[in-house]
Structures are given as C-alpha cells and as structure tokens.
Design an enzyme around this catalytic site. Structure first.
Site, PDB file in Angstrom:
ATOM      1  N   LYS A 197     -10.211  12.848   7.984  1.00  0.00           N
ATOM      2  CA  LYS A 197      -9.541  12.325   9.689  1.00  0.00           C
ATOM      3  C   LYS A 197      -9.528  13.386  10.525  1.00  0.00           C
ATOM      4  CE  LYS A 197      -6.647   8.831   8.206  1.00  0.00           C
ATOM      5  NZ  LYS A 197      -7.078   7.326   8.689  1.00  0.00           N
ATOM      6  N   ASP A 205      -2.428  10.087   3.621  1.00  0.00           N
ATOM      7  CA  ASP A 205      -4.097   9.541   4.434  1.00  0.00           C
ATOM      8  C   ASP A 205      -4.892  10.551   4.553  1.00  0.00           C
ATOM      9  OD1 ASP A 205      -6.381   8.965   3.911  1.00  0.00           O
ATOM     10  OD2 ASP A 205      -5.396   6.820   5.524  1.00  0.00           O
ATOM     11  N   ASP A 234       2.057   5.963   5.405  1.00  0.00           N
ATOM     12  CA  ASP A 234       0.491   5.356   5.334  1.00  0.00           C
ATOM     13  C   ASP A 234       0.835   4.354   3.617  1.00  0.00           C
ATOM     14  OD1 ASP A 234      -2.026   4.014   5.335  1.00  0.00           O
ATOM     15  OD2 ASP A 234      -2.729   5.365   4.722  1.00  0.00           O
ATOM     16  N   ASP A 280     -12.087   7.494   3.536  1.00  0.00           N
ATOM     17  CA  ASP A 280     -11.022   7.064   4.501  1.00  0.00           C
ATOM     18  C   ASP A 280     -11.067   5.507   4.777  1.00  0.00           C
ATOM     19  OD1 ASP A 280      -8.624   7.027   6.537  1.00  0.00           O
ATOM     20  OD2 ASP A 280     -10.212   7.079   8.253  1.00  0.00           O
ATOM     21  N   LYS A 312       0.938  -1.367  -0.068  1.00  0.00           N
ATOM     22  CA  LYS A 312       0.062  -0.057   0.215  1.00  0.00           C
ATOM     23  C   LYS A 312       0.563   1.055   0.024  1.00  0.00           C
ATOM     24  CE  LYS A 312      -3.756   2.837   3.178  1.00  0.00           C
ATOM     25  NZ  LYS A 312      -4.305   2.340   4.134  1.00  0.00           N
ATOM     26  N   ARG A 316      -8.319  -0.512   0.780  1.00  0.00           N
ATOM     27  CA  ARG A 316      -8.468  -1.167   0.232  1.00  0.00           C
ATOM     28  C   ARG A 316      -8.360  -1.126  -1.283  1.00  0.00           C
ATOM     29  NH1 ARG A 316     -12.724  -1.516   4.423  1.00  0.00           N
ATOM     30  NH2 ARG A 316     -11.519  -0.821   6.041  1.00  0.00           N
ATOM     31  N   GLU A 344      -9.480   3.912   2.119  1.00  0.00           N
ATOM     32  CA  GLU A 344      -9.440   3.537   0.773  1.00  0.00           C
ATOM     33  C   GLU A 344      -7.784   2.941   0.303  1.00  0.00           C
ATOM     34  OE1 GLU A 344      -7.585   4.929   2.635  1.00  0.00           O
ATOM     35  OE2 GLU A 344      -5.712   4.640   3.087  1.00  0.00           O
TER      36      GLU A 344
END
Ligand code: BES
Ligand code: MN
Ligand code: ZN
Length: 461
Positions: free
Chosen positions: A241, A234, A252, A311, A229, A315, A313
């Site tokens: 968030k 993020d 991230d 959020d 990933k 996956r 994101e």
C-alpha cells in the site's frame, strides 16, 4: 465507566451540573443563581426530533460536560422523555446512558496522564422517580457501551503490539469469567485443516497465524456463527500500500475485535442463544517469504484462489473461516470485515455495506442498525458479478480488472464459499465505519461498529 446513581429529588449542589434537553438550535452552559452549572442541549424542533438525533444528543451531553471540565452531571429522564415520544421509557434510559458512555470514552492508553487527571465525566445522577425496570435498562446500556469501548481500545492498539497471538490473548481476556470457551489454533493446526488461504496470507510475516474460536452455549438449537476479519496489520503485502493508505491499517482487525466483544456481551447479557465467534488472525507483510501475485492458494473448501493482488487478503482468510463455520451446522453466519475501500467509496463513512441473499435477514439487520445507531445499507449480490472474479488459472481470483464495484465483487467472492450451505449468510463490510467521523461525537479512532447492531439483532432473534 461512569458511576451512575439515582436520586428522587433534583440534586442542588455546586459540584453537580444539571443537564437538560430544550427546544431550539443552540446549546449552552450557564451558571444558575444557586451557583450550580446547567448544560442546556438544543434538540432543534420537537416535531423533528428522531431516534437518530436522540443518539447524537445523548453523546452531546457527555461531550459538552467534558468541554466544560464538568465531572458530575444530573439528568432527569422525565425531561428527556418529554422530547422523545418515539422511545419507550426503558429504551430511552438504555440509549441515553449507552451513548453518553460511548462519547465519554477516550483512548489514553499511550498518553501521559495530566496532573488534574483525564477529562472525563465521572458520575451521572439520574433524578426523579425511576422504576426498577428502567434502572435495569440503564445498567444494560452501560454494559453494552462498556463492551463497545473495550473493543475500541483493542482495535486502536498499534499494530506492533497487536499481533495475531496478542489478539488471541485479548479474546481470552474478553471472555474471562464468562461462560465462553476460547480456543486457538496455531500454524500447525491450521496446516492440518488445510486452510491454505490463512497460511498463504500469513506467510510474509514472522508472526504466526492464529485461528481464534469462541463458543458461548447459552441456549438451545443451532448456533449463530460470527466471523471477524483479524488482519492485525495490513501493509498490502507485496502489492504494498502507498503510505497514506497504510496508516490506520492496524485497525484491519476491527471485524475480529467486534465479534470478540459481541460474544462477550451476549454472555454478559445472558442471551439464551448459542453463539460462536471465529477470528482468522494474520499479519499481511511484504518479505522474502510473502505470498505473491500469481500464487494459487488451495483453501480448506478445496477451491483454489488465484492471487492477483496480495492486498485483497481479507477475503482470502475469510474464505477459510467461512468454510470452517460449516462444522457448526449453524442457523446463520454473519461475517464482519474491514474488507474494501470501495465500500466507503460507495456509501461514504456513515454506513457499513451489507450483503445477503436472504432479503428478510437484510431487513432485520437494517432495522437493528437503525435502532442501535450502527447504520448499514444493502448492496447487490448478483451472480452476474461472478464474471468479474473468474480465475484464469485458479477457481476464483481475489481481485478484478476494474476498480468499479469493489465492495460487491469482494462480497460475491465470499459468497462462493457459502453458496451451497443451506443456511443464511450475511456479510458486513464495515470498512466505512472502521473509524469515527467528525460530528458523531466519538473519540478519534475505532468507532466500535457494529457491536450495537449485532447485539440488538441477537437479542431480538
Ligand atoms: N483492509 C483493506 C480495506 C480497507 C481500506 C479497510 C481502508 C478500511 C480502510 C483491504 O484489505 C484492502 O486492502 N482492500 C483492497 C482490495 C483491492 C486490492 C481489491 C482495497 O480496498 O483497495
Ligand atoms: Mn488489504
Ligand atoms: Zn485488509
């Protein structure tokens, strides 16, 4: 990197401190009659000493030296082995140096150097009779740690300076001089491939997405594909968030950083394997062009994703990367991602969560984790959980109604994209291990997980 030298005899000069293990609970530094310093590390009871404790103890040597502003230390493998009957000689050498290097690392790229220089161990003298193969193991341990530390540096780099295109350049740099082919796909090519997941998530950012590919063909047979990933920052997107959760979200891309440096390490160790690393890289930003809750994204697989929460994101971009991985007709796919806060709720910060339908693979990965110090623990991937991610208007939803079991539902979401592939797939949710924790004797910031696990696994495969 620490400068490692060898000496047949015990060095007896003031500038070099002697470090040794001893039974007991206390650790201390003392000055010997000769004026030489000695660092004594208590290992507890000899019968209770384990491989896990060995890893921590090796780090304590480096941390104790730094605390005493000691730059040169000497260790005797004989002393260390006398407390470690559970390790072979070469393993002990490798693990010792590897962990001393990890503990010696400091992220100083953005700090002004003090006049006296950085407080790090500069030289380790290993004394006593040492066989050539042990020296090789020590060199290997150092190579492994060096690569892990390079990933920590990359992952710690602030989000403003680590965009998808910078991450792609970093992949090239990591592969420099190695037998690795690096390429990257830009927005146009990602569009042509119909990777609607990656495109959707990246929409809100002025930074274009990149799909980074690294190929190391060191052997024969089907490749092992590692997917990481690569969310370079993020914010959560429009499902923004809160500030205390946005801090550290430049990390991230930890999964991406890990697979970049794992494949580089595999090439350096000249593993006779074919390995591919795929890193979907995006920045998840809120703006007038962001993807929205309720949007339905069409992925490369043809499956649609109903976005309930922007959020979730990771996956979404991984769905496209897992689909792309099929092109390689792989033997096995492993993805590594800081995917869910829920994984940390489930396990705390000491182990990554792993998921697979392949029980024997779970066992192998768990063992590689145990041996390397990158601990992992399995969670279920049962089909009952598919109920939770059913879309209302799309094929799958990227989030669930309940907060419960969030690491599992994320894994089950990913599974939808590898269900029918005919090869094994394993998912590592490394969110728990994104940053180091107190007591593991690693500098604040990226922990460097799970490179040591992955390389241990690849070496044995
Ligand atoms: N990158 C985060 C997960 C994360 C959080 C990793 C903290 C490391 C430390 C991920 O993209 C995310 O935001 N996940 C959400 C999913 C939820 C919206 C379904 C989460 O965990 O809250
Ligand atoms: Mn997120
Ligand atoms: Zn994320």
């Amino acid at each position: 990197m620490i400068n490692i030298t060898y000496s047949e005899t015990k060095p007896e000069v003031k500038e070099i401190a002697l470090a040794r293990f001893e039974e007991g609970n206390d650790s201390w530094t003392q000055v010997l009659q000769s004026g030489q310093k000695e660092i004594v590390i208590g290992i507890g009871k000899k019968e209770d000493f384990t491989r896990r404790k060995f890893i921590i103890t090796a780090r304590r040597i480096a941390v104790s030296a730094k605390a005493g502003k000691i730059k040169k230390i000497a260790v005797s493998l004989e002393n260390i082995l006398s407390f470690s009957p559970f390790l072979k000689e070469d393993e002990a050498g490798e693990l010792l140096i590897q962990n001393m290097e990890l503990a010696n690392f400091e992220f100083v790229a953005y700090k002004t150097q003090p006049e006296e220089g950085w407080n790090v161990v500069e030289e380790v003298i290993i004394y006593g009779a040492i066989k050539e193969e042990i020296k090789q193991a020590i060199e290997r341990g150092q190579m492994i740690a060096d690569e892990v530390n390079a990933s920590r540096k990359l992952i710690n780099t602030p989000g403003g300076e680590m965009t998808p295109s910078v991450l792609a350049e970093a992949a090239k740099k990591a592969a420099q001089g190695l037998d690795i082919k690096v390429s990257m796909l830009g927005k146009k090519e990602i569009q042509e491939l119909k990777m609607g997941g990656i495109l959707g998530v990246s929409e809100g950012s002025r930074e274009e997405p990149k799909f980074i590919l690294m190929e190391y063909m060191g052997g024969e047979g089907k490749p092992i594909v590692l997917v990481g990933k690569g969310v370079t920052f993020d914010t959560g997107g429009l499902s923004l968030k809160p500030e205390q959760y946005m801090y550290e979200m430049h990390m991230d891309m930890s999964g991406g950083g890990a697979v970049i440096h794992t494949i580089a390490l595999a090439a350096k160790l000249k593993l006779k394997k074919n390995i591919v690393a795929l890193i979907p890289a995006v920045e998840n930003m809120p703006s007038g062009s962001s993807y929205r809750p309720g949007d339905i994204l069409k992925t490369m697989s043809g499956k649609t994703i109903e976005v309930l929460n922007t959020d979730a994101e990771g996956r979404i971009i991984l769905a496209d990367a897992l689909t792309y991985a099929k092109k390689y007709n792989p033997e096995l796919v492993i993805d590594v991602a800081t995917l869910t806060g829920a994984a940390s709720v489930a396990l705390g910060e000491r182990a990554s969560a792993i998921f697979s339908k392949d029980e024997s693979l779970i066992e192998k990965i768990r063992k590689s984790g145990e041996e390397s110090g990158d601990y992992v623990w399995p969670l279920p991937l049962w089909e009952e959980y598919e109920e939770d991610i059913k879309g209302t208007f799309g094929d799958v939803a990227n989030s669930t109604k309940t907060r419960y079991g969030g690491a599992i539902t994320a894994a089950v979401f990913l599974y939808q994209f590898v269900k029918d592939v005919g090869y094994s797939w394993l998912h590592i949710d490394m969110a728990p291990r994104m940053t180091s924790i107190e007591g593991e004797y690693l500098a604040k910031g990226s922990s460097g997980a799970p490179i040591q696990l992955l390389i241990n696994f690849l070496r044995k495969l």
